[in-house]
Design an enzyme around this catalytic site. Structure first.
Site, mmCIF file in Angstrom:
data_model
loop_
_atom_site.group_PDB
_atom_site.id
_atom_site.type_symbol
_atom_site.label_atom_id
_atom_site.label_comp_id
_atom_site.label_asym_id
_atom_site.label_seq_id
_atom_site.Cartn_x
_atom_site.Cartn_y
_atom_site.Cartn_z
ATOM 1 C CE LYS A 73 -1.090 1.777 -9.649
ATOM 2 N NZ LYS A 73 -1.354 0.976 -8.445
ATOM 3 C CB ALA A 82 -12.581 7.620 -1.829
ATOM 4 C CE LYS A 137 -3.721 2.536 0.971
ATOM 5 N NZ LYS A 137 -4.606 2.789 -0.177
ATOM 6 N N GLY A 138 0.362 2.330 -0.630
ATOM 7 C CA GLY A 138 1.111 3.579 -0.762
ATOM 8 C C GLY A 138 1.553 4.205 0.561
ATOM 9 C CB CYS A 192 -1.852 11.205 -4.555
ATOM 10 S SG CYS A 192 -0.091 11.257 -4.848
HETATM 11 C C1 LIG Z 1 -8.852 -0.231 -2.168
HETATM 12 C C2 LIG Z 1 -7.786 0.165 -3.140
HETATM 13 C C3 LIG Z 1 -6.666 0.854 -2.678
HETATM 14 C C4 LIG Z 1 -5.666 1.237 -3.547
HETATM 15 N N1 LIG Z 1 -4.561 1.880 -3.068
HETATM 16 C C5 LIG Z 1 -3.546 2.224 -3.909
HETATM 17 C C6 LIG Z 1 -2.370 2.823 -3.439
HETATM 18 O O1 LIG Z 1 -2.186 3.031 -2.229
HETATM 19 N N2 LIG Z 1 -1.402 3.192 -4.337
HETATM 20 C C7 LIG Z 1 -1.557 2.956 -5.680
HETATM 21 O O2 LIG Z 1 -0.681 3.296 -6.458
HETATM 22 N N3 LIG Z 1 -2.661 2.336 -6.155
HETATM 23 C C8 LIG Z 1 -3.662 1.973 -5.309
HETATM 24 N N4 LIG Z 1 -4.778 1.338 -5.814
HETATM 25 C C9 LIG Z 1 -4.867 1.044 -7.257
HETATM 26 C C10 LIG Z 1 -4.431 -0.386 -7.569
HETATM 27 O O3 LIG Z 1 -3.102 -0.595 -7.218
HETATM 28 C C11 LIG Z 1 -4.638 -0.717 -9.042
HETATM 29 O O4 LIG Z 1 -3.875 0.165 -9.823
HETATM 30 C C12 LIG Z 1 -6.086 -0.612 -9.473
HETATM 31 O O5 LIG Z 1 -6.879 -1.150 -8.447
HETATM 32 C C13 LIG Z 1 -6.389 -1.298 -10.792
HETATM 33 O O6 LIG Z 1 -6.278 -2.689 -10.700
HETATM 34 P P1 LIG Z 1 -7.522 -3.683 -10.380
HETATM 35 O O7 LIG Z 1 -8.638 -3.289 -11.304
HETATM 36 O O8 LIG Z 1 -7.013 -5.049 -10.624
HETATM 37 O O9 LIG Z 1 -7.876 -3.446 -8.968
HETATM 38 C C14 LIG Z 1 -5.779 0.941 -4.919
HETATM 39 C C15 LIG Z 1 -6.896 0.235 -5.381
HETATM 40 C C16 LIG Z 1 -7.894 -0.155 -4.505
HETATM 41 C C17 LIG Z 1 -9.062 -0.909 -5.033
#
Ligand SMILES: Cc1cc2nc3c(=O)[nH]c(=O)nc-3n(C[C@H](O)[C@H](O)[C@H](O)COP(=O)(O)O)c2cc1C
Ligand SMILES: Cc1cc2nc3c(=O)[nH]c(=O)nc-3n(C[C@H](O)[C@H](O)[C@H](O)COP(=O)(O)OP(=O)(O)OC[C@H]3O[C@@H](n4cnc5c(N)ncnc54)[C@H](O)[C@@H]3O)c2cc1C
Ligand SMILES: Cc1cc2nc3c(=O)[nH]c(=O)nc-3n(C[C@H](O)[C@H](O)[C@H](O)COP(=O)(O)OP(=O)(O)OC[C@H]3O[C@@H](n4cnc5c(N)ncnc54)[C@H](O)[C@@H]3O)c2cc1C
Ligand SMILES: Cc1cc2nc3c(=O)[nH]c(=O)nc-3n(C[C@H](O)[C@H](O)[C@H](O)COP(=O)(O)O)c2cc1C
Ligand code: FES
Ligand code: FES
Lengths: 261, 304, 304, 261
Positions: free
Chosen positions: C164, C69, C44-45, C129
Site C-alpha cells: 500500500k 490519527a 484494520k492494520g 507508518c
Molecule cells: C480512521 C481511518 C483508519 C485507517 N487505518 C488504516 C490502517 O490501519 N491501515 C492502512 O493501511 N490504512 C488505514 N487507513 C487508510 C484507508 O485504508 C484508505 O487508504 C484511506 O482512507 C483512503 O481512502 P478513503 O478516502 O476512501 O477513506 C485508515 C483510514 C481511516 C479514515
C-alpha cells in the site's frame, strides 16, 4: 461589471427542462448589452464552488432574467429555488453582439436551445427587424419563439425530429435564405459549438459577416484564470483569447475551429 | 492595531495577498475591487517569452475544489512590462511577480530583467513547473535543483525573493531549508496538488492535459500541515495559501506559522474574499485583544 | 457478466473491497451488511504486539473529508487471531490483512506469522507508518526501505502481498516499480494524505496527534492521479482507493488503471456504499454493453 | 442496530436553541434500550459528511424522538428541516443504562443540558421512581423537567445563574441528597464531561454505584474506526474502549479521568 446579491422574483418552468429566472438587480439591469452574460453563484451548492455563466435574456425595469436548462448540479439546485431567495451575480460580463446601426444590416439570428436567450436583447434593440432561425432536437427545445414574434420578427423553426417547423438542422432554412439573398445581411448565432461551426462555414461560403457567441466552460468569468480560451487568428498564426472577456461573441472569420468540439 | 507585515524587505500594509494565477494581472479586477486595500497584488506566472498554454478544457470543478492545467499562458517579460506594468506600478500596494523558467539560467535571466524594473515588490519563484533541461523532473521536487534556482536568482537580483514550494514532497522541511540557505527571503506554501479527473461515461480525462493541479478548500488541511512543517524548519517568513475562503481559514494559516496569506481559488467564486478575510481578521484580533497580527504567527498551542 | 478479478493468486468475486481501518475487523458490520457480497474484507492494520494508539481527539471532520490519527490501535497478531480470525475465516469471501511494523524484521515476522494461519486471503503492507529504527523516516517515502520491507515479507510468506503506497511522494512510479520488483503481487493506491486542522479560536490542533491523514471525497482527484501513474509504471494489479463514494467514482479508478477498488471513509457515513458501488458498476456495464469488468481497467482514452 | 431512511414527523423548537425531532422508524423504535443513541446522516449537509450521534429521547409507537441543541453545521441544517423530509439513521446503537430490577436500587439521575434526553427512557422503564437532578447554565437549559414529573419523578433543578431552582452546580443538590442517605441508591448521569467527572467523584466518595454516559466525538458510531475511545481500567493498567460500542454508558469506577476534558 459589478457584483451584487440579487433576489429571485420568479423561477418558473417554461418547457420540459427549461426555466425562466427573473432577478431583481436594479444596478445591473441598465448596464446590459445584447449578448452579455451573468456569472451566478448558487450558495446552496456547497461542495460545488464555481459560479455558472448564463446569458442575459430579457431586461425589464430593474430586473433581468435568464433562461436556463437544467443539465447538472448547479441548474438542478437553481430549479428548486423559490422567489425571495438570493443569488450572487457578477454582471454584465463579456463583449456582446454589435447591434446594427439604424439603416444598417438586416440581422439574421440563428439559435439552438438556450442560445435563444442570448439573442432576445439584440432583436429588441436592433433598429431593423430580421429573421430568427431556431433549431432544436424536439418541439420542447424551441424556446421563446413568441417573444421574438411579439417584437415583430419572423421566426423560422427547424427540429431534428420534425415535431415543429421544418425537419432537420437549423442551418438548412438558413442556407435557403442565404441562397435567396445575402445583400445587407449579417448573421448572429448562439448555440452548441457544432451549430456555431456550421454557421461560421455558411458565413464564409456566402461571404456574409457573422458574430458567434461561444460556449466555453468558465471559471472566473472575468478574465483572470484563462480557463475559457478559444483559438483566434492573430498575425499569421493564432492565439488563445478569453471567451469571458474578448468574447463570448467573436467575429466568425477570426475563429480557428481546430481544437473545438 | 498593527496589520502590517514584512517579507524580507517587502512591506505589506496587511497580511492578505492573492495567489498567483487566480488574480490575473490585477487590472481585470480593478472594476470590482479596490486593489489598494490588499497587502500586495500577486500576478500570474511569467517566463521570459510569451507562452500559449495548454489546450482546453483547462479547468474542471471537483468536490470542494477544482483542477487546473492552464499551462502558464502568459505574455513573457516584455509583454508583461508593456501591457500590465504601468497599471500595477500605479497602485499604492506592491506587486509580487510570479516567475518561472525551464532552466536555471532562464529563472536567473527573468529575475535579472525584473531587477532592472523600477518598483517591483518581490519575485515569487514558481518551482513547480516541468524542467525541460533535466528531463521531466521538477525544480520543486529536487532539493538540489531548487537550491540552484534560488541561488542563481539571488545572484541576479536584490529584489525580495519568495520561493513557492511544491506540496508534492514527503519532507517539505528540507526544501524550506534549502531555499532559505540559498538566499530566499520568504516562502510561499503551497502550490496546487497534482491530481486528475476522469469522465466515467466517455472514459476521457476531464482536462486536455490529463493531469492538473488541485486547489480550493479541499486542500486546506494539506496546505496547513505543509505551512506548519515549513515554519518549524526555517526562520524566514511564509506566505500561507491553499483553500483559504474565510478569515477563520486565514487565521489557521497564521497560527500554523504563516506571516501572510494568499487567497487563490476563492477569488473565482467570490472576488471579495480577500477583503472578507481582512475584515474577519480585524474582528478576531479585537475579540481576542490582539494589537499586532504578528502575535498570531506560529502561535499554535500544541501539547496537552 | 464477469465481475471477478485477481490480485496475484487472490481471487475476488467482484472488484469491490473496503479500505483498511474503515471496516474494523468485519464483524462490527455483520449486523448491518451481508459481508459475503463483498469482493474481500480488508481489516484494520495489525502489528506484532497490541497497540494502544493515540490520545483523543483522533478524528476531525473537514471540508468534504476527515482527518484521522488513530495511531494504529490494534490487538496484535495473537489478539487478532484469537478474537477476530474465527469469524473472518467463517466468511465466504477472502480477508485481506493489513500489516505493519516498526522495522523490516517486524514486517517480516508478522508476515511469517500469518503465513502459518490457514485461509488468509492476502497481506496488505501498510508502509506509511513511522519507522522507529530509521529515525522518523517512513518506509513508504524511502524507495530503498520500501524495497527491503517488501523483499523481507516476500521471503517470509507465499501469501499474495499487496503493497500500500504512500501518496506523499513526488514520483509514485518509482515506488510502484520498487514494490513490484521486490515481489509484491499487487499495489494499493493510496493511503491517507498528511494533513492538519487547527481550531482558530483556541489555537490548538484539532487532533491530539497534531497531524493526521486526510481521507474522503476531497482526496479523490489526488488518488486518481496516483493510480493512473502507478498503473502506467507496473504490470501488477492495483487496488484503487481514496474518496470513493459512488459507482461513478469507482469506475473512474478502474479506468485510471485499478483492477479493484476499496471503499474507505464512505463506510463511516454510509455503510452500504460498497454495495451501492457494486450495483452501479453492474448497471454501468450493462448500459455500456461490457461483459467483463476487466475491460474497464486502464481504459482511459487519453490524447485528442 | 439497523440502518433505515426515517421520515421527520415533527421538528419543533422547545426552548432557545433546543429542538425536538420526531422520526417515524417502525423497525427501530421497538429495539431501543435506555441510553442508546441514533447515528444520523443529514444528507443536505453536502460538504460535511459524517453522521451525528444523538441520544434517543422518547419512544412512542413506531416513532422515536431526539432532543437536540443547535450547536454547529449539522444541527443548524437539522433545525431547518421540515416534516416529510427524511434522514438516514443507524440505530439503536451502544450499550445503554442498566435498568434496575423491580425492588432493586432507587435511581438518582443527574443530567446537564441535552443529557436529559438520554435519561427519559430510563426513568420511564425503571420500576422504582427516583429523583432527577438537572443542571444548566440558565433557565432555558433546563429541558423536559415536566416529562419526568409526569412519570411521577421528583425533579430538582440547579442553574448556575439561579434563574431556576437552586443557584449553582447540579452536583450540590446531589451531594446534599447523598449526604442524607446512600443506601439502595444508584447514580445515572449524562451531560458534559466535567459534570460526569464530578458525579464520578461523588460516587466514589459516597461509595454508590454510578453509570455515566460519555460524550465523545464519533465518526462511524458502530465500532470500526476507533475514534471515540476513552481510557478504561483493565488489569493493573488501562485500555482504550469505544464510546460507541462498549459505551456510551460506562461504570464510573472503570473510567480513567486522565486525558478527559
Ligand atoms: C480512521 C481511518 C483508519 C485507517 N487505518 C488504516 C490502517 O490501519 N491501515 C492502512 O493501511 N490504512 C488505514 N487507513 C487508510 C484507508 O485504508 C484508505 O487508504 C484511506 O482512507 C483512503 O481512502 P478513503 O478516502 O476512501 O477513506 C485508515 C483510514 C481511516 C479514515
Ligand atoms: C457565455 C455563456 C452563456 C451561457 N448561457 C446559458 C443560458 O443562457 N442558458 C443556459 O441554460 N445555459 C447557458 N450556458 C451554459 C451554462 O453555463 C451551463 O449549462 C451551466 O454552467 C451548467 O451548470 P450545472 O452546474 O448545472 O452543470 P454541471 O455539469 O454540474 O457543471 C459542472 C461545471 O461545468 C460547467 N459547465 C457545464 N456545462 C457547461 C456549458 N454548457 N457551458 C459552460 N460551462 C458549463 C459548469 O459551469 C460547472 O463549472 C452558458 C454558458 C456560457 C459560457
Ligand atoms: C452518545 C452521544 C449522544 C449525544 N446525544 C445528544 C443529544 O441527545 N442531543 C444533542 O443535542 N446532542 C447530543 N450529542 C452531541 C451531538 O452529537 C453534537 O452536538 C452534534 O454532533 C453536533 O453536530 P453539529 O454538526 O451541529 O456540530 P459541528 O461542531 O459542526 O460538528 C463537527 C463535528 O464534531 C462532532 N461533534 C460536535 N460536537 C459534538 C459533541 N458534543 N459530541 C460528539 N460529537 C460532536 C460532530 O458530530 C461532527 O463530526 C450526543 C453525542 C454523543 C456522542
Ligand atoms: C487557475 C490557476 C492558475 C494558477 N497559476 C499559477 C501560476 O501561474 N503560478 C503559481 O505559482 N501558482 C499558480 N497557481 C497556484 C495558486 O497560486 C495557489 O498556489 C493554489 O491555487 C493554492 O491556493 P488556493 O487553494 O487558495 O487556490 C494557480 C492556481 C490556479 C487555480
Ligand atoms: S473564465 Fe476565467 S478567464 Fe475566462
Ligand atoms: S465512532 Fe467509530 S469506533 Fe466509535
Amino acid at each position: 461589471m459589478i457584483e451584487r446579491t440579487v433576489q429571485i422574483l420568479a423561477n418558473e418552468r417554461v418547457a420540459d427542462q427549461y426555466f425562466r429566472l427573473v432577478l431583481r438587480a436594479p444596478e445591473i439591469a441598465p448596464l446590459v448589452q445584447p449578448g452579455q452574460f451573468a456569472h451566478v453563484r448558487i450558495l446552496r451548492l456547497k461542495e460545488a464552488l464555481l459560479r455558472r455563466p448564463f446569458s442575459i435574456f430579457q431586461v425589464e425595469g430593474d430586473t433581468f432574467s435568464i433562461l436556463y436548462k437544467q443539465v447538472g448540479k448547479g441548474t438542478e439546485v437553481l430549479a428548486q429555488m423559490a422567489p425571495g431567495e438570493t443569488l450572487s451575480a457578477i454582471a454584465p460580463l463579456g463583449k456582446g453582439f454589435a447591434v446594427p446601426p439604424p439603416g444598417g444590416e438586416t440581422p439574421l439570428l440563428v439559435a439552438g436551445g438556450y442560445g435563444m436567450a442570448a439573442m432576445y436583447l439584440l432583436a429588441k434593440r436592433s433598429p431593423q427587424k430580421g429573421i430568427v432561425f431556431v433549431g432544436g432536437r424536439r418541439q420542447v427545445d424551441i424556446l421563446c419563439a413568441d417573444d421574438f414574434r411579439e417584437l415583430g420578427w419572423e421566426v423560422r423553426i427547424a427540429t431534428e425530429d420534425g415535431s415543429l417547423g421544418s425537419k432537420g438542422l437549423v442551418t438548412q432554412p438558413l442556407r435557403a435564405e442565404l441562397e435567396r439573398t445575402t445583400a445587407g445581411r449579417r448573421l448572429y448565432a448562439c448555440g452548441p459549438t457544432p451549430m456555431l461551426r456550421a454557421v461560421g462555414l455558411l458565413a464564409e461560403e456566402f461571404r456574409v459577416p457573422a458574430e458567434l457567441s461561444m460556449d466555453e466552460h468558465m471559471c472566473c468569468g472575468v478574465g483572470v484564470c484563462l480557463a475559457c480560451v478559444i483559438r483566434v487568428k492573430s498575425g499569421d498564426g493564432w492565439e488563445y483569447q478569453r471567451t469571458c472577456t474578448e468574447g463570448p461573441v467573436f467575429d466568425a472569420r477570426q475563429i480557428v475551429w481546430e481544437g473545438q468540439p | 492595531m498593527n496589520l502590517s507585515v514584512q517579507l524580507g524587505s517587502l512591506q505589506m500594509q496587511n497580511p492578505v495577498t492573492v495567489a498567483s494565477g487566480t488574480f490575473g494581472y490585477g487590472v481585470e479586477y480593478a472594476q470590482l475591487l479596490d486593489l489598494n486595500r490588499l497587502g500586495a497584488v500577486t500576478v500570474k506566472g511569467i517566463r521570459l517569452n510569451p507562452v500559449r498554454g495548454n489546450p482546453t478544457p483547462r479547468t474542471v470543478e471537483v468536490t470542494s475544489g477544482m483542477l487546473n492545467a492552464i499551462g502558464l499562458q502568459g505574455p513573457g517579460v516584455d509583454g508583461f512590462i508593456e501591457k500590465y506594468w504601468p497599471f500595477l506600478r500605479s497602485l499604492n500596494v506592491p506587486t509580487i511577480i510570479n516567475i518561472w523558467g525551464t532552466s536555471v539560467e532562464e529563472y536567473a535571466e527573468v529575475a535579472r530583467r525584473f531587477d532592472a524594473v523600477e518598483g517591483v515588490g518581490a519575485l515569487e519563484l514558481n518551482v513547480s513547473c516541468p524542467n525541460i533541461k533535466e528531463g521531466g523532473a521538477q525544480f520543486g521536487t529536487d532539493v538540489n535543483l531548487l537550491r540552484q534556482v534560488v541561488s542563481a536568482c539571488r545572484q541576479a537580483t536584490r529584489l525580495p525573493l519568495i520561493t513557492k514550494l511544491s506540496p508534492n514532497v514527503p519532507n517539505i522541511a528540507s526544501f524550506a531549508r534549502a531555499a532559505a540557505e540559498a538566499g530566499s527571503d520568504a516562502l510561499s506554501v503551497t502550490n496546487s496538488v497534482p491530481a486528475m479527473a476522469i469522465d466515467s461515461e466517455t472514459r476521457r480525462p476531464r482536462l486536455a492535459n490529463v493531469t492538473g493541479g488541485l486547489t480550493g478548500p479541499c486542500i486546506k488541511p494539506i496546505a496547513l500541515k505543509l505551512v506548519w512543517e515549513a515554519a518549524r524548519a526555517v526562520r524566514i517568513p511564509i506566505v500561507g495559501m491553499g483553500g483559504i475562503q474565510t478569515a477563520t481559514d486565514a487565521i489557521e494559516f497564521l497560527v500554523a506559522g504563516a506571516t501572510a496569506v494568499a487567497v487563490g481559488t476563492a477569488n473565482f467564486y467570490e472576488p471579495q474574499t480577500a477583503f472578507q478575510v481582512l475584515a474577519g481578521l480585524q474582528e478576531y484580533m479585537e475579540r481576542h485583544r490582539m494589537t499586532d497580527v504578528r502575535e498570531l504567527t506560529g502561535s499554535l498551542r500544541a501539547g496537552p
